[in-house]
Design a protein around this motif. Structure first.
Motif, mmCIF file in Angstrom:
data_model
loop_
_atom_site.group_PDB
_atom_site.id
_atom_site.type_symbol
_atom_site.label_atom_id
_atom_site.label_comp_id
_atom_site.label_asym_id
_atom_site.label_seq_id
_atom_site.Cartn_x
_atom_site.Cartn_y
_atom_site.Cartn_z
ATOM 1 N N MET A 1 -24.476 10.826 -35.328
ATOM 2 C CA MET A 1 -25.002 10.760 -33.973
ATOM 3 C C MET A 1 -24.795 9.124 -32.983
ATOM 4 S SD MET A 1 -28.929 10.197 -34.582
ATOM 5 C CE MET A 1 -29.332 8.765 -33.210
ATOM 6 N N LEU A 2 -23.598 9.292 -33.006
ATOM 7 C CA LEU A 2 -23.815 8.042 -31.934
ATOM 8 C C LEU A 2 -23.012 8.244 -30.805
ATOM 9 C CD1 LEU A 2 -21.186 5.197 -33.865
ATOM 10 C CD2 LEU A 2 -23.749 5.402 -33.602
ATOM 11 N N GLN A 3 -24.071 8.161 -29.112
ATOM 12 C CA GLN A 3 -23.628 8.883 -28.175
ATOM 13 C C GLN A 3 -22.317 7.544 -27.579
ATOM 14 O OE1 GLN A 3 -27.761 7.963 -26.877
ATOM 15 N NE2 GLN A 3 -27.588 8.520 -28.971
ATOM 16 N N ASN A 4 -22.050 8.236 -26.655
ATOM 17 C CA ASN A 4 -21.221 7.924 -25.583
ATOM 18 C C ASN A 4 -22.203 6.775 -24.834
ATOM 19 O OD1 ASN A 4 -19.271 6.855 -23.962
ATOM 20 N ND2 ASN A 4 -17.930 8.140 -23.299
ATOM 21 N N ILE A 5 -21.931 5.347 -24.849
ATOM 22 C CA ILE A 5 -22.525 4.389 -24.519
ATOM 23 C C ILE A 5 -22.159 4.179 -23.279
ATOM 24 C CG2 ILE A 5 -21.072 2.464 -25.566
ATOM 25 C CD1 ILE A 5 -23.615 0.734 -25.387
ATOM 26 N N PHE A 6 -21.135 4.353 -22.368
ATOM 27 C CA PHE A 6 -20.920 4.203 -21.166
ATOM 28 C C PHE A 6 -21.610 4.785 -19.988
ATOM 29 C CE2 PHE A 6 -17.905 1.115 -23.845
ATOM 30 C CZ PHE A 6 -17.759 -0.099 -23.294
ATOM 31 N N GLN A 7 -21.606 5.982 -20.356
ATOM 32 C CA GLN A 7 -22.233 7.564 -19.716
ATOM 33 C C GLN A 7 -22.978 6.995 -19.340
ATOM 34 O OE1 GLN A 7 -21.837 10.762 -22.701
ATOM 35 N NE2 GLN A 7 -24.472 10.283 -23.277
ATOM 36 N N TYR A 8 -23.807 5.849 -19.210
ATOM 37 C CA TYR A 8 -25.344 5.783 -19.175
ATOM 38 C C TYR A 8 -25.463 4.674 -17.858
ATOM 39 C CZ TYR A 8 -27.642 8.577 -22.299
ATOM 40 O OH TYR A 8 -27.431 9.626 -23.355
ATOM 41 N N SER A 9 -25.603 4.901 -17.045
ATOM 42 C CA SER A 9 -25.234 3.506 -15.761
ATOM 43 C C SER A 9 -25.566 2.769 -16.293
ATOM 44 C CB SER A 9 -25.495 4.187 -14.163
ATOM 45 O OG SER A 9 -26.846 4.882 -14.114
ATOM 46 N N PHE A 10 -27.366 2.730 -16.731
ATOM 47 C CA PHE A 10 -27.908 1.120 -16.864
ATOM 48 C C PHE A 10 -27.244 0.373 -18.064
ATOM 49 C CE2 PHE A 10 -30.021 4.134 -19.977
ATOM 50 C CZ PHE A 10 -30.160 3.120 -21.101
ATOM 51 N N ILE A 11 -26.595 0.925 -18.825
ATOM 52 C CA ILE A 11 -25.961 0.534 -20.208
ATOM 53 C C ILE A 11 -24.608 -0.597 -19.537
ATOM 54 C CG2 ILE A 11 -24.667 0.611 -21.816
ATOM 55 C CD1 ILE A 11 -27.024 0.345 -22.688
ATOM 56 N N ILE A 12 -24.641 -0.142 -18.651
ATOM 57 C CA ILE A 12 -23.057 -0.043 -17.750
ATOM 58 C C ILE A 12 -23.843 -2.083 -17.047
ATOM 59 C CG2 ILE A 12 -21.171 -0.563 -16.476
ATOM 60 C CD1 ILE A 12 -21.081 2.552 -17.018
ATOM 61 N N ARG A 13 -24.337 -1.252 -15.732
ATOM 62 C CA ARG A 13 -24.977 -2.787 -15.329
ATOM 63 C C ARG A 13 -25.655 -3.704 -15.937
ATOM 64 N NH1 ARG A 13 -27.551 1.123 -11.552
ATOM 65 N NH2 ARG A 13 -29.466 1.305 -12.997
ATOM 66 N N GLY A 14 -26.658 -3.497 -17.249
ATOM 67 C CA GLY A 14 -27.188 -4.441 -18.196
ATOM 68 C C GLY A 14 -26.016 -4.843 -18.760
ATOM 69 N N LEU A 15 -24.678 -4.638 -19.235
ATOM 70 C CA LEU A 15 -23.673 -5.172 -19.421
ATOM 71 C C LEU A 15 -22.854 -6.154 -18.617
ATOM 72 C CD1 LEU A 15 -22.479 -4.960 -22.800
ATOM 73 C CD2 LEU A 15 -21.356 -3.420 -21.791
ATOM 74 N N GLU A 16 -22.886 -6.236 -17.566
ATOM 75 C CA GLU A 16 -22.817 -6.622 -15.969
ATOM 76 C C GLU A 16 -23.189 -7.474 -16.165
ATOM 77 O OE1 GLU A 16 -19.811 -3.298 -13.818
ATOM 78 O OE2 GLU A 16 -22.424 -4.052 -12.842
ATOM 79 N N ALA A 17 -24.506 -7.564 -16.155
ATOM 80 C CA ALA A 17 -25.741 -8.218 -15.826
ATOM 81 C C ALA A 17 -25.237 -9.594 -16.828
ATOM 82 C CB ALA A 17 -26.873 -7.860 -15.533
ATOM 83 N N GLY A 18 -25.472 -8.870 -18.355
ATOM 84 C CA GLY A 18 -25.248 -10.167 -18.875
ATOM 85 C C GLY A 18 -24.271 -10.513 -19.944
ATOM 86 N N LEU A 19 -22.987 -10.393 -19.665
ATOM 87 C CA LEU A 19 -22.132 -10.904 -19.546
ATOM 88 C C LEU A 19 -21.746 -11.858 -18.796
ATOM 89 C CD1 LEU A 19 -19.931 -8.419 -21.084
ATOM 90 C CD2 LEU A 19 -20.854 -9.168 -22.392
ATOM 91 N N ILE A 20 -21.836 -11.922 -17.120
ATOM 92 C CA ILE A 20 -22.494 -12.648 -16.096
ATOM 93 C C ILE A 20 -23.281 -13.701 -16.799
ATOM 94 C CG2 ILE A 20 -22.827 -13.334 -14.108
ATOM 95 C CD1 ILE A 20 -22.245 -10.841 -12.820
ATOM 96 N N ILE A 21 -24.572 -13.304 -17.155
ATOM 97 C CA ILE A 21 -25.457 -14.389 -17.729
ATOM 98 C C ILE A 21 -24.810 -15.222 -19.286
ATOM 99 C CG2 ILE A 21 -27.479 -15.037 -18.301
ATOM 100 C CD1 ILE A 21 -28.264 -12.218 -16.552
ATOM 101 N N ALA A 22 -24.670 -14.742 -19.922
ATOM 102 C CA ALA A 22 -23.978 -15.648 -20.960
ATOM 103 C C ALA A 22 -22.425 -16.197 -21.384
ATOM 104 C CB ALA A 22 -23.480 -13.699 -22.088
ATOM 105 N N LEU A 23 -22.171 -16.016 -20.011
ATOM 106 C CA LEU A 23 -20.687 -16.921 -19.205
ATOM 107 C C LEU A 23 -21.314 -18.755 -19.063
ATOM 108 C CD1 LEU A 23 -17.672 -16.440 -18.825
ATOM 109 C CD2 LEU A 23 -18.530 -16.490 -16.268
ATOM 110 N N ILE A 24 -22.684 -18.006 -17.930
ATOM 111 C CA ILE A 24 -23.294 -19.409 -17.245
ATOM 112 C C ILE A 24 -24.679 -19.295 -18.018
ATOM 113 C CG2 ILE A 24 -22.455 -18.028 -15.393
ATOM 114 C CD1 ILE A 24 -25.533 -18.104 -14.434
ATOM 115 N N ALA A 25 -24.463 -19.675 -19.163
ATOM 116 C CA ALA A 25 -26.175 -19.586 -19.283
ATOM 117 C C ALA A 25 -25.297 -20.877 -20.457
ATOM 118 C CB ALA A 25 -26.388 -19.459 -20.523
ATOM 119 N N PRO A 26 -24.442 -21.568 -21.658
ATOM 120 C CA PRO A 26 -24.253 -22.015 -21.941
ATOM 121 C C PRO A 26 -23.344 -23.236 -21.349
ATOM 122 C CG PRO A 26 -22.685 -20.526 -22.892
ATOM 123 C CD PRO A 26 -23.559 -20.066 -21.780
ATOM 124 N N LEU A 27 -23.364 -22.719 -19.967
ATOM 125 C CA LEU A 27 -21.920 -23.990 -19.081
ATOM 126 C C LEU A 27 -23.781 -24.845 -18.644
ATOM 127 C CD1 LEU A 27 -19.962 -21.745 -16.731
ATOM 128 C CD2 LEU A 27 -19.414 -23.414 -18.785
#
Lengths: 257, 266
Positions: free
Chosen positions: B1-27
């Motif tokens: 019952m795996l849903q297609n995760i990318f059909q939800y815009s909030f997931i995409i937004r979360g992922l975008e924000a998350g990856l930007i933060i993941a990039l700068i946090a260790p720096l």
């Protein structure tokens, strides 16, 4: 080889007094001139104010009274810090887990001015390479600084100081934690820098016995300046030797505690 | 019952924000950790909470008020620390508890936003709105560019502040900029991992990378890999297994840390 002009004073300390926030003076009316090409040892017992004086000469501490001039210019307005290098005392007990290789530590010294696009140029790389080779550490350049021996670490710190081709190097207790053999090599390196490169060296140490064989001048600091002479004069002047002879014992005792 | 995760815009937004933060946090994290400033991330997060409370009370975007409050507080912390009249960590304690107290008082004034507050405490990708993405993106670029410009100076200061100062590094300015960047990073990371977990995001990938005992550059690269992987894995698994996003990310990071620590100890 730069022309050594022995008449020109490049460090002038005039009537400097210092106290740590309201306490009694640690330094009292110190006046001292150091000429270009000099190799001077600041000696004195622990807590005598040697390091404090060194920090005042580097503008890391501000004196309560008095004036310091570098190359004839008031230290407050002095801008040419590239001419000055400093090897701090804590260089020997820094964070050994710091993730930096010997060559990364040396390149810290270069290009310290903030620029919008500070790309490392070929010249920078060459300067780092030259400095590392000058202290004989080329084969250890990719080792982590914390994995090197005390003597090797100290060489890396000297290389970092050399990378900007400074005219004066200030060293604070540089041989603490360095074994006897490495100490001898270290002093040999300092002689070479002083004699061949004409770099002025100001060295703080409480090990008078060792220093006296190396330096051109000795300045004794114990709150005030109690002597400033050549090592020969220092040794032949009987009275100050007595005073300091006693002190040497005390210092050595502290040193081995 | 795996849903297609990318059909939800909030997931995409979360992922975008998350990856930007993941990039700068260790720096930012590497400089905070090496300078024994780790606690500042936690303090600034609590300050941001006060900012969020103000935003919720006034009806302004809480991310904006969080940014403003944490930047102002970061300057105050640096001022207090350099005055040498207060110990560094005591300065942090004042701001940490003080801003938490302020947050609680403001929250008790307003009613009805408690559920929303939970998201800010523990993080949830649902909190990442479209306008937040722009804020996170722009601030992310500012943080990265500033770090690139000041990289050499920051490395030198972290290793040996006095020697850096003597060779002409404007240490006071650089320290102040670092703490402002930390404040920005913390406040934009809050929607994803939450106030209470943010310090882990900044600190854990860095201390994991430090276990490898590599050069400075490699340590940063390792921390980046760990951070990006943990955030991506955390967001996906929290979506599929319906878990708290911030908590999952931080647990993944800590598992990687423990694993590395045990292997490297041998």
């Amino acid at each position: 080889m730069p022309q050594v002009d022995h008449k020109k004073n490049i460090i002038e300390v005039e009537n400097v007094s210092f106290a740590y926030s309201g306490d009694e003076n640690v330094l009292q009316n110190i006046t001292l001139s150091i000429h270009r090409g000099d190799y001077i040892g600041l000696v004195g017992p622990n807590g005598a104010g040697k390091t404090t004086l060194l920090k005042i000469m580097l503008n890391l501490l501000n004196p309560k009274n008095g004036l310091v001039k570098l190359f004839g210019q008031d230290i407050q307005t002095f801008k040419d810090w590239q001419k000055i290098a400093y090897v701090p005392q804590k260089a020997v007990n820094f964070d050994v887990n710091f993730p930096a290789t010997a060559s990364e530590v040396v390149s810290m010294g270069i290009n310290t001015k903030i620029k919008l696009f500070n790309r490392t140029t070929m010249e920078d790389r060459k300067a780092v390479e030259d400095a590392i080779k000058q202290v004989d550490m080329w084969k250890y350049k990719d080792r982590l600084i914390g994995d090197l021996s005390g003597g090797q670490q100290q060489r890396v710190f000297i290389a970092r100081a050399l990378v900007n081709r400074p005219e004066i190097i200030f060293l604070d207790e540089p041989t603490t934690g360095v074994d006897k053999q490495a100490q001898d090599e270290f002093y040999k390196l300092l002689q070479k820098l002083n004699k061949e490169e004409g770099i002025t060296l100001v060295l703080v140490s409480h090990n008078i016995d060792r220093l006296i064989k190396e330096v051109m001048h000795i300045a004794c600091v114990d709150k005030t300046l109690t002597c400033h002479s050549s090592p020969e004069e220092y040794l032949t002047a009987s009275e100050p030797l007595d005073i300091h002879g006693k002190k040497i014992k005390v210092i050595t005792h502290h040193h081995y505690i | 019952m795996l849903q297609n995760i990318f059909q939800y815009s909030f997931i995409i937004r979360g992922l975008e924000a998350g990856l930007i933060i993941a990039l700068i946090a260790p720096l930012i994290g590497i400089f905070l950790v090496l300078r024994r400033y780790s606690l500042i991330a936690d303090t600034l997060a609590h300050v941001s909470l006060a900012g969020i409370a103000i935003g919720l009370l006034l009806g302004i975007n809480p991310v904006l008020t969080a940014i403003a409050t944490s930047v102002i507080a970061s300057l105050g912390i640096e001022k207090l620390r350099t005055s040498k009249k207060v110990y560094g960590e005591s300065a942090l304690a004042i701001f940490l508890s003080g801003s938490l107290a302020l947050a609680v008082v403001i929250l008790s004034l307003g009613h009805g936003f408690n559920a929303n507050l939970f998201n800010y405490l523990f993080g949830s990708i649902v909190t990442v709105t479209a306008s937040n993405i722009y804020i996170i993106f722009i601030l992310g670029i500012i943080v990265v560019l500033t770090l690139i410009i000041l990289y050499k100076q920051l490395v030198y200061i972290s290793f040996d502040e006095d020697a850096a100062k003597v060779s002409g590094v404007p240490t006071r300015l650089v320290n102040t900029i670092l703490i402002i960047l930390a404040a920005l990073t913390v406040s934009i990371a809050i929607p994803i991992v939450g106030v209470l977990l943010i310090a882990a995001l900044i600190v854990v990938p860095v201390i994991t990378a430090l276990q490898f005992k590599k050069s400075f550059v490699l340590t940063i690269i390792y921390a980046e890999i760990i951070s990006l992987f943990s955030v991506a894995a955390g967001i996906f698994s929290s979506f599929y297994f319906n878990l708290s996003t911030g908590g999952t990310i931080v647990l993944i990071m800590i598992i990687i840390f423990l694993f590395t620590f045990i292997i490297k100890k041998k």
